[in-house]
Design a protein around this motif. Structure first.
Motif, PDB file in Angstrom:
ATOM      1  N   PHE A 223       2.841 -26.183  26.942  1.00 60.55           N
ATOM      2  CA  PHE A 223       2.880 -25.578  25.609  1.00 60.55           C
ATOM      3  C   PHE A 223       3.164 -24.088  25.699  1.00 60.55           C
ATOM      4  O   PHE A 223       4.044 -23.557  25.016  1.00 60.55           O
ATOM      5  N   PHE A 224       2.440 -23.393  26.578  1.00 65.74           N
ATOM      6  CA  PHE A 224       2.581 -21.944  26.658  1.00 65.74           C
ATOM      7  C   PHE A 224       3.923 -21.533  27.250  1.00 65.74           C
ATOM      8  O   PHE A 224       4.471 -20.489  26.900  1.00 65.74           O
ATOM      9  N   SER A 225       4.472 -22.338  28.163  1.00 64.52           N
ATOM     10  CA  SER A 225       5.703 -21.938  28.840  1.00 64.52           C
ATOM     11  C   SER A 225       6.901 -21.917  27.902  1.00 64.52           C
ATOM     12  O   SER A 225       7.909 -21.279  28.194  1.00 64.52           O
ATOM     13  N   LEU A 226       6.801 -22.614  26.760  1.00 64.80           N
ATOM     14  CA  LEU A 226       7.896 -22.611  25.796  1.00 64.80           C
ATOM     15  C   LEU A 226       7.718 -21.554  24.714  1.00 64.80           C
ATOM     16  O   LEU A 226       8.446 -21.542  23.724  1.00 64.80           O
ATOM     17  N   SER A 227       6.745 -20.660  24.902  1.00 62.02           N
ATOM     18  CA  SER A 227       6.530 -19.534  23.988  1.00 62.02           C
ATOM     19  C   SER A 227       6.310 -20.012  22.554  1.00 62.02           C
ATOM     20  O   SER A 227       6.884 -19.473  21.606  1.00 62.02           O
ATOM     21  N   LEU A 228       5.457 -21.036  22.409  1.00 65.80           N
ATOM     22  CA  LEU A 228       5.202 -21.623  21.106  1.00 65.80           C
ATOM     23  C   LEU A 228       3.938 -21.041  20.483  1.00 65.80           C
ATOM     24  O   LEU A 228       3.040 -20.593  21.184  1.00 65.80           O
ATOM     25  N   GLY A 229       3.871 -21.053  19.160  1.00 63.25           N
ATOM     26  CA  GLY A 229       2.680 -20.611  18.466  1.00 63.25           C
ATOM     27  C   GLY A 229       2.708 -19.190  17.972  1.00 63.25           C
ATOM     28  O   GLY A 229       1.780 -18.750  17.295  1.00 63.25           O
ATOM     29  N   VAL A 230       3.757 -18.431  18.279  1.00 65.93           N
ATOM     30  CA  VAL A 230       3.869 -17.046  17.825  1.00 65.93           C
ATOM     31  C   VAL A 230       4.837 -16.931  16.653  1.00 65.93           C
ATOM     32  O   VAL A 230       4.642 -16.127  15.745  1.00 65.93           O
ATOM     33  N   GLY A 231       5.872 -17.758  16.662  1.00 63.32           N
ATOM     34  CA  GLY A 231       6.901 -17.674  15.634  1.00 63.32           C
ATOM     35  C   GLY A 231       8.260 -17.319  16.188  1.00 63.32           C
ATOM     36  O   GLY A 231       9.235 -17.224  15.433  1.00 63.32           O
ATOM     37  N   CYS A 232       8.345 -17.123  17.520  1.00 62.68           N
ATOM     38  CA  CYS A 232       9.641 -16.788  18.141  1.00 62.68           C
ATOM     39  C   CYS A 232      10.674 -17.864  17.855  1.00 62.68           C
ATOM     40  O   CYS A 232      11.814 -17.574  17.459  1.00 62.68           O
ATOM     41  N   MET A 233      10.283 -19.120  18.068  1.00 66.13           N
ATOM     42  CA  MET A 233      11.224 -20.215  17.861  1.00 66.13           C
ATOM     43  C   MET A 233      11.518 -20.427  16.373  1.00 66.13           C
ATOM     44  O   MET A 233      12.610 -20.858  16.010  1.00 66.13           O
ATOM     45  N   MET A 234      10.554 -20.088  15.534  1.00 72.13           N
ATOM     46  CA  MET A 234      10.780 -20.222  14.101  1.00 72.13           C
ATOM     47  C   MET A 234      11.846 -19.231  13.623  1.00 72.13           C
ATOM     48  O   MET A 234      12.748 -19.587  12.858  1.00 72.13           O
ATOM     49  N   ILE A 235      11.753 -17.993  14.084  1.00 70.50           N
ATOM     50  CA  ILE A 235      12.741 -16.997  13.647  1.00 70.50           C
ATOM     51  C   ILE A 235      14.107 -17.303  14.247  1.00 70.50           C
ATOM     52  O   ILE A 235      15.130 -17.167  13.578  1.00 70.50           O
ATOM     53  N   TYR A 236      14.141 -17.772  15.492  1.00 70.94           N
ATOM     54  CA  TYR A 236      15.427 -18.131  16.092  1.00 70.94           C
ATOM     55  C   TYR A 236      16.020 -19.358  15.403  1.00 70.94           C
ATOM     56  O   TYR A 236      17.232 -19.444  15.202  1.00 70.94           O
ATOM     57  N   GLY A 237      15.172 -20.326  15.044  1.00 70.68           N
ATOM     58  CA  GLY A 237      15.653 -21.486  14.311  1.00 70.68           C
ATOM     59  C   GLY A 237      16.248 -21.112  12.976  1.00 70.68           C
ATOM     60  O   GLY A 237      17.216 -21.733  12.500  1.00 70.68           O
ATOM     61  N   SER A 238      15.699 -20.073  12.347  1.00 67.56           N
ATOM     62  CA  SER A 238      16.205 -19.642  11.043  1.00 67.56           C
ATOM     63  C   SER A 238      17.588 -19.014  11.136  1.00 67.56           C
ATOM     64  O   SER A 238      18.300 -18.921  10.136  1.00 67.56           O
ATOM     65  N   TYR A 239      17.951 -18.563  12.334  1.00 67.99           N
ATOM     66  CA  TYR A 239      19.269 -17.936  12.528  1.00 67.99           C
ATOM     67  C   TYR A 239      20.358 -18.947  12.883  1.00 67.99           C
ATOM     68  O   TYR A 239      21.506 -18.570  13.108  1.00 67.99           O
ATOM     69  N   LEU A 240      19.987 -20.217  12.962  1.00 64.13           N
ATOM     70  CA  LEU A 240      20.987 -21.263  13.204  1.00 64.13           C
ATOM     71  C   LEU A 240      21.695 -21.632  11.907  1.00 64.13           C
ATOM     72  O   LEU A 240      21.110 -21.537  10.812  1.00 64.13           O
ATOM     73  N   LYS A 241      22.923 -22.090  12.018  1.00 62.68           N
ATOM     74  CA  LYS A 241      23.651 -22.551  10.843  1.00 62.68           C
ATOM     75  C   LYS A 241      22.978 -23.809  10.293  1.00 62.68           C
ATOM     76  O   LYS A 241      22.429 -24.612  11.049  1.00 62.68           O
ATOM     77  N   PRO A 242      23.010 -24.020   8.966  1.00 59.37           N
ATOM     78  CA  PRO A 242      22.277 -25.127   8.345  1.00 59.37           C
ATOM     79  C   PRO A 242      22.648 -26.511   8.864  1.00 59.37           C
ATOM     80  O   PRO A 242      21.828 -27.425   8.820  1.00 59.37           O
ATOM     81  N   ASN A 243      23.869 -26.690   9.370  1.00 59.59           N
ATOM     82  CA  ASN A 243      24.311 -28.031   9.779  1.00 59.59           C
ATOM     83  C   ASN A 243      24.160 -28.284  11.278  1.00 59.59           C
ATOM     84  O   ASN A 243      24.724 -29.248  11.802  1.00 59.59           O
TER      85      ASN A 243
END
Length: 440
Positions: A223-243
């Motif tokens: 869990f920790f090695s993927l840098s989860l729980g802070v929001g890093c992946m959430m903000i990066y996911g938001s920068y992906l194109k919708p499709n």
């Protein structure tokens, strides 16, 4: 303002950036130590299993929240929880944002150490002994010099935005990290004692696989090695194109991150056995000595026994660690910067420098009270915030978020069973991780 948002221009750029966010000191520093202390190959086998049982769904969940909202974590969680309690979602977003600041406050100090240790072999090579001793010293002055250095480098990248900054530099730094990692593995593999390290790492002791401590340690590390729980992946996911194909991208990120962790073990554990062969003390009471001593005492002692080539090896190793550090500081810094830009219409330039100053102020507070505050901040962040936020993301996607949540709308097929897995199984696994890391 959604149409004005910057974003990733290619799938490869996203995968490298997201993997860079995940590939931090936890992979290259923490993972090999956990493996060495929990049965080597047995830990490795269990780790690979739980990556796909827990970490991959958690990664997908966090990316999915950001990607669906096309917004920073505060807005994304507020939207997802709107039907139940928008205030609760926003509060969780603010906790994640604050957590990113807290993480950066201590992580930037450690990243500064990596830069200092990477310069030390250069100083030694040119005979600048006083400088070399200062770079190796554990002093407040060194912290106040090199912490701003890492913050400044991070700010320069964030200032350029997602496409020109984060994506471009991830394309440069991640391949460099992989080349250094493989090169060091090849060299360490030629030294006496390395084969025993490879064997201890790669050959599982199946009698240990059922050890509850090993299983929980592997779950926590995954869990920790993927840098989860802070929001890093959430903000990066938001920068992906919708499709974009989110499941495929999440799998690519998890595979790259896991590959780097695996390679880090191929480097660190054989290096430990090489150091032991050279007479360096590496184990106490059957356990590998503390992670701090491993990186900043054991390995430098090993490099010192190699003569001139040891200076080059030490330089490459700590440059590798510095790259791993900065790819993580970039992603965490983007969270509060994006919040200021999107929620308060602050320019990216002003937001970046404001966030940098706040982080430096927090880091300074830790440096001035290092003896008791440094360890406490890390403990509260890793043992409480990360697993609890990960649990909250599962609950949000599985139970709170209804309208527009595609995982809640499917009624058959693989997506349906995956949704049920996220709703019922993942919260239980995440709770087990939290109870273990919080209460031992």
């Amino acid at each position: 303002m959604a149409q004005l948002r910057d974003g990733f221009q290619s799938r490869l750029g996203f995968v490298l950036a997201a993997a860079g966010a995940a590939v931090g000191l936890g992979n290259i520093w923490g993972f090999p130590t956990q493996a060495a202390n929990h049965g080597g190959g047995a830990f490795l086998l269990v780790y690979f299993i739980v990556i796909f049982l827990l970490a991959l769904p958690a990664l997908y969940t966090e990316l999915y929240l950001g990607h669906s909202a096309q917004a920073n974590p505060v807005v994304a969680l507020k939207k997802a929880c709107a039907e139940q309690s928008a205030k609760m979602g926003a509060a969780a977003g603010y906790i994640g944002l604050s957590g990113a600041i807290v993480m950066l406050s201590f992580y930037s100090i450690v990243a500064g150490w990596m830069i200092a240790y990477s310069i030390e072999p250069i100083a030694t090579f040119f005979g600048w002994q006083a400088l070399a001793e200062f770079l190796n010293s554990d002093t407040m002055l060194r912290n106040f010099i090199f912490t701003p250095v890492i913050l400044f480098f991070t700010a320069l990248i964030i200032l350029q935005g997602v496409k020109s900054g984060i994506e471009t530099w991830s394309r440069r730094l991640m391949p460099m990290l992989l080349v250094l990692l493989v090169g060091l593995i090849v060299y360490i593999g030629t030294l006496e004692g390395a084969m025993a390290g490879f064997s201890a790492y790669l050959v599982p002791d199946f009698s240990q696989i059922r050890d509850p401590d090993l299983i929980i340690a592997a779950m926590g590390q995954a869990f920790f090695s993927l840098s989860l729980g802070v929001g890093c992946m959430m903000i990066y996911g938001s920068y992906l194109k919708p499709n974009e194909n989110l499941p495929k991208l999440a799998l690519s990120v998890a595979l790259l991150d896991t590959s780097v962790a695996f390679l880090a073990g191929l480097l660190i554990i054989p290096a430990i056995f090489v150091a032991q062969q050279q007479g360096v003390e590496v184990f106490q009471d059957g356990k590998l000595i503390g992670e701090g001593r491993l990186i900043f005492a054991v390995l430098p002692e090993l490099f010192a026994t190699m003569g001139k080539i040891g200076l080059l090896v030490g330089f490459c190793f700590f440059v590798l660690m510095s790259i791993a550090s900065i790819t993580s500081t970039i992603s965490s810094t983007e969270i509060p910067v994006a919040f200021l830009v999107e929620n308060h219409q602050v320019s990216r330039s002003k937001a970046t420098w404001l966030v940098t100053l706040v982080i430096f102020a927090c880091s300074s507070l830790i440096i001035l009270n290092f003896e008791w505050l440094f360890g406490l901040v890390i403990q509260l962040f890793t043992q409480y915030q990360l697993p609890l936020m990960g649990l909250f993301y599962f609950i949000t996607v599985g139970w709170l978020w209804r309208r527009g949540n595609q995982l809640r709308e499917v009624t058959s097929g693989f997506h349906y069973w995956f949704a049920q897995y996220v709703r019922f199984v993942c919260p239980v696994l995440m709770t087990a991780v939290f109870l273990n890391v919080a209460f031992g």
